[in-house]
Design an enzyme around this catalytic site. Structure first.
Site, mmCIF file in Angstrom:
data_model
loop_
_atom_site.group_PDB
_atom_site.id
_atom_site.type_symbol
_atom_site.label_atom_id
_atom_site.label_comp_id
_atom_site.label_asym_id
_atom_site.label_seq_id
_atom_site.Cartn_x
_atom_site.Cartn_y
_atom_site.Cartn_z
ATOM 1 N N ASP A 1 -0.859 2.850 8.533
ATOM 2 C CA ASP A 1 -1.506 2.128 9.637
ATOM 3 C C ASP A 1 -0.746 2.193 10.967
ATOM 4 O O ASP A 1 -1.315 1.952 12.011
ATOM 5 C CB ASP A 1 -1.690 0.653 9.263
ATOM 6 C CG ASP A 1 -2.427 0.473 7.949
ATOM 7 O OD1 ASP A 1 -3.226 1.368 7.606
ATOM 8 O OD2 ASP A 1 -2.216 -0.544 7.267
ATOM 9 N N ASP B 1 4.204 -4.254 6.556
ATOM 10 C CA ASP B 1 4.714 -5.506 7.122
ATOM 11 C C ASP B 1 4.693 -6.654 6.109
ATOM 12 O O ASP B 1 5.534 -7.548 6.167
ATOM 13 C CB ASP B 1 4.037 -5.863 8.446
ATOM 14 C CG ASP B 1 2.577 -6.213 8.281
ATOM 15 O OD1 ASP B 1 1.997 -5.848 7.238
ATOM 16 O OD2 ASP B 1 2.011 -6.844 9.193
ATOM 17 N N ARG C 1 -6.286 -0.939 8.775
ATOM 18 C CA ARG C 1 -6.271 -2.415 8.756
ATOM 19 C C ARG C 1 -6.541 -2.943 10.164
ATOM 20 O O ARG C 1 -7.488 -2.529 10.802
ATOM 21 C CB ARG C 1 -4.951 -2.937 8.179
ATOM 22 C CG ARG C 1 -4.836 -2.597 6.711
ATOM 23 C CD ARG C 1 -4.250 -3.732 5.936
ATOM 24 N NE ARG C 1 -2.800 -3.627 5.953
ATOM 25 C CZ ARG C 1 -2.021 -4.272 5.108
ATOM 26 N NH1 ARG C 1 -2.534 -5.068 4.201
ATOM 27 N NH2 ARG C 1 -0.728 -4.131 5.160
ATOM 28 N N ARG D 1 1.245 -5.058 -5.681
ATOM 29 C CA ARG D 1 1.248 -6.296 -4.904
ATOM 30 C C ARG D 1 1.662 -7.394 -5.876
ATOM 31 O O ARG D 1 1.242 -7.394 -7.027
ATOM 32 C CB ARG D 1 -0.133 -6.538 -4.301
ATOM 33 C CG ARG D 1 -0.505 -5.407 -3.341
ATOM 34 C CD ARG D 1 -1.504 -5.780 -2.291
ATOM 35 N NE ARG D 1 -1.312 -4.989 -1.076
ATOM 36 C CZ ARG D 1 -1.938 -3.833 -0.811
ATOM 37 N NH1 ARG D 1 -2.811 -3.346 -1.658
ATOM 38 N NH2 ARG D 1 -1.705 -3.194 0.307
ATOM 39 N N THR E 1 3.776 3.125 5.847
ATOM 40 C CA THR E 1 2.392 2.685 5.974
ATOM 41 C C THR E 1 1.597 3.675 6.814
ATOM 42 O O THR E 1 2.113 4.191 7.808
ATOM 43 C CB THR E 1 2.289 1.276 6.611
ATOM 44 O OG1 THR E 1 0.940 1.048 7.035
ATOM 45 C CG2 THR E 1 3.189 1.128 7.821
ATOM 46 N N ASP F 1 1.253 0.064 12.068
ATOM 47 C CA ASP F 1 1.058 -1.254 12.673
ATOM 48 C C ASP F 1 2.356 -2.032 12.749
ATOM 49 O O ASP F 1 2.390 -3.248 12.656
ATOM 50 C CB ASP F 1 0.016 -2.046 11.865
ATOM 51 C CG ASP F 1 0.408 -2.185 10.400
ATOM 52 O OD1 ASP F 1 1.365 -1.508 9.962
ATOM 53 O OD2 ASP F 1 -0.233 -2.956 9.686
ATOM 54 N N GLY G 1 0.833 -1.209 0.000
ATOM 55 C CA GLY G 1 0.000 0.000 0.000
ATOM 56 C C GLY G 1 0.859 1.247 0.000
ATOM 57 O O GLY G 1 1.872 1.298 0.684
HETATM 58 P P1 ADP Z 1 2.226 -4.039 2.753
HETATM 59 O O1 ADP Z 1 3.701 -4.094 2.509
HETATM 60 O O2 ADP Z 1 1.680 -2.662 2.587
HETATM 61 O O3 ADP Z 1 1.843 -4.708 4.047
HETATM 62 P P2 ADP Z 1 1.297 -6.371 1.228
HETATM 63 O O4 ADP Z 1 0.916 -7.162 2.427
HETATM 64 O O5 ADP Z 1 0.380 -6.377 0.066
HETATM 65 O O6 ADP Z 1 1.522 -4.838 1.555
HETATM 66 O O7 ADP Z 1 2.705 -6.902 0.733
HETATM 67 C C1 ADP Z 1 3.330 -6.364 -0.409
HETATM 68 C C2 ADP Z 1 4.007 -7.441 -1.222
HETATM 69 O O8 ADP Z 1 5.032 -8.076 -0.444
HETATM 70 C C3 ADP Z 1 3.108 -8.590 -1.633
HETATM 71 O O9 ADP Z 1 2.372 -8.297 -2.787
HETATM 72 C C4 ADP Z 1 4.120 -9.693 -1.892
HETATM 73 O O10 ADP Z 1 4.734 -9.525 -3.144
HETATM 74 C C5 ADP Z 1 5.140 -9.446 -0.809
HETATM 75 N N1 ADP Z 1 4.836 -10.299 0.356
HETATM 76 C C6 ADP Z 1 3.953 -10.078 1.350
HETATM 77 N N2 ADP Z 1 3.919 -11.082 2.245
HETATM 78 C C7 ADP Z 1 4.820 -11.992 1.798
HETATM 79 C C8 ADP Z 1 5.263 -13.274 2.265
HETATM 80 N N3 ADP Z 1 4.781 -13.828 3.381
HETATM 81 N N4 ADP Z 1 6.184 -13.927 1.522
HETATM 82 C C9 ADP Z 1 6.686 -13.389 0.399
HETATM 83 N N5 ADP Z 1 6.317 -12.202 -0.086
HETATM 84 C C10 ADP Z 1 5.402 -11.501 0.591
#
Ligand code: ADP
Length: 323
Positions: free
Chosen positions: A128, A103, A172, A72, A126, A130, A11
């Protein structure tokens, strides 16, 4: 390190551009080559990479969003995907990576850094807030200020019509945007995921205020609240307090955009500078947080482990001040 890459992932949040600028200019200052990776892990896998100069980040500190775009990326969840990303980095000779994201992005970095020898430094971008181990995340302050401005405006209408407004804010599964914006706007009640929501208490408090003819009320609900968001809360209230005219307003994505606040520009600049210093000093697989006004380097592995809390004292303050 001699060549570093920087990307934004997950995000977006206001202040990411200020962080990119800081990483690029600090890197150049120390004689490194800096590469901008487009669209997070997706662009990395697809080799969508460009060399950054000082001018590449001119005139962006004040802009929301991210000039590197974000995405993503499903494939990064797989070993093959991460291998592909590694091969791309190797082909450019990139030997250090700065990841600006939330995260989820950090969890991706943890897996990546376990498998391959590219040091990763995270910057918490972020709204959030969080993320454990830092008092600030890039974008939170701007998002809260946007929410405050919006709720102030809603209050005008609430006041003119003697209405109850139930405002849903983002965050979130964290309640910080709700807590901060709710306190700053004098909300009657604040519902957050960190505290158990007792809808009977919410209703009793409204009934009591109705008896006192205090009709103008704002309830701020975090999107992650277990009761299920503003619409659910409104339904329950309409059922039990029929005399109250309740309206729902879901603030949504306006909270993610806009010019970053002074504070977000400041912490993004400071964290971006320290991200590059960290790589030069040989740190790896940590994110750069700030705690008690000092840099705090937290292993990326710990990010998901402990979430922040919201003390019950805050909830007491809310109650007292909203009487
Ligand atoms: P944010 O970083 O804002 O929390 P996301 O949760 O969508 O956003 O994570 C961003 C990207 O990081 C995901 O689209 C994916 O490519 C990668 N990612 C997230 N979680 C994992 C994971 N457990 N293992 C590998 N890649 C991950």
């Amino acid at each position: 390190v001699s060549r570093i890459g920087v990307l934004t992932s997950g995000g977006d949040s206001p202040g990411m551009n200020a962080a990119i600028r800081a990483v690029v200019r600090t890197g150049l200052y120390y004689g490194l080559e800096v590469y901008g990776i487009m669209r997070g892990y997706q662009g990395l896998m697809e080799n969508d990479i460009k060399k950054m100069e000082s001018r590449s980040v001119a005139n962006i500190i004040q802009r929301g969003g991210t000039i590197l775009k974000t995405a993503r990326c499903k494939a990064f969840h797989t070993e093959e995907g991460r291998k592909q990303a590694y091969d791309v980095l190797k082909s450019h000779g990139i030997d250090g990576l700065v990841i600006i994201g939330g995260d989820g992005s950090f969890q991706g970095a943890v897996k990546f850094s376990r498998e391959f020898d590219i040091p990763c430094i995270g910057l918490a971008g972020t709204i959030d807030k969080d993320i454990y181990g830092t008092d600030f995340t890039i974008g939170f302050d701007t998002a809260v200020n946007t929410a405050v401005e919006a709720i102030d405006k809603i209050r005008d209408t609430a006041d003119a019509h003697d209405r109850l407004f139930i405002v849903e804010v983002m965050g979130r599964d964290a309640g910080y945007i709700a807590l901060h914006s709710g306190i700053a706007t004098g909300a009657e009640n604040i519902l957050v995921p960190e505290q158990k929501t007792n809808i009977q208490d919410v209703i009793a408090s409204l009934q009591e205020k109705e008896r006192r003819k205090k009709l103008v009320n704002i309830i701020v609900v975090a999107e992650g609240d277990e009761f299920g968001g503003a619409n659910k809360v409104a339904e329950a209230i309409k059922q039990h307090v029929p005399g109250v005219e309740a309206r729902v307003c879901i603030l949504g994505h306006i909270q993610r955009g806009g010019a970053p606040s002074c504070l977000d520009r400041l912490i993004a600049s400071r964290m971006g500078y320290h991200a590059v210093e960290s790589l030069i000093e040989g740190r790896h697989n940590v994110f750069v947080g700030i705690q008690n006004n000092r840099m705090n380097y937290v292993p990326l592995e710990n990010v998901g482990k402990r979430k922040g809390t919201i003390s019950s004292e805050w909830m007491k303050i809310v109650k007292i001040l909203a009487s």
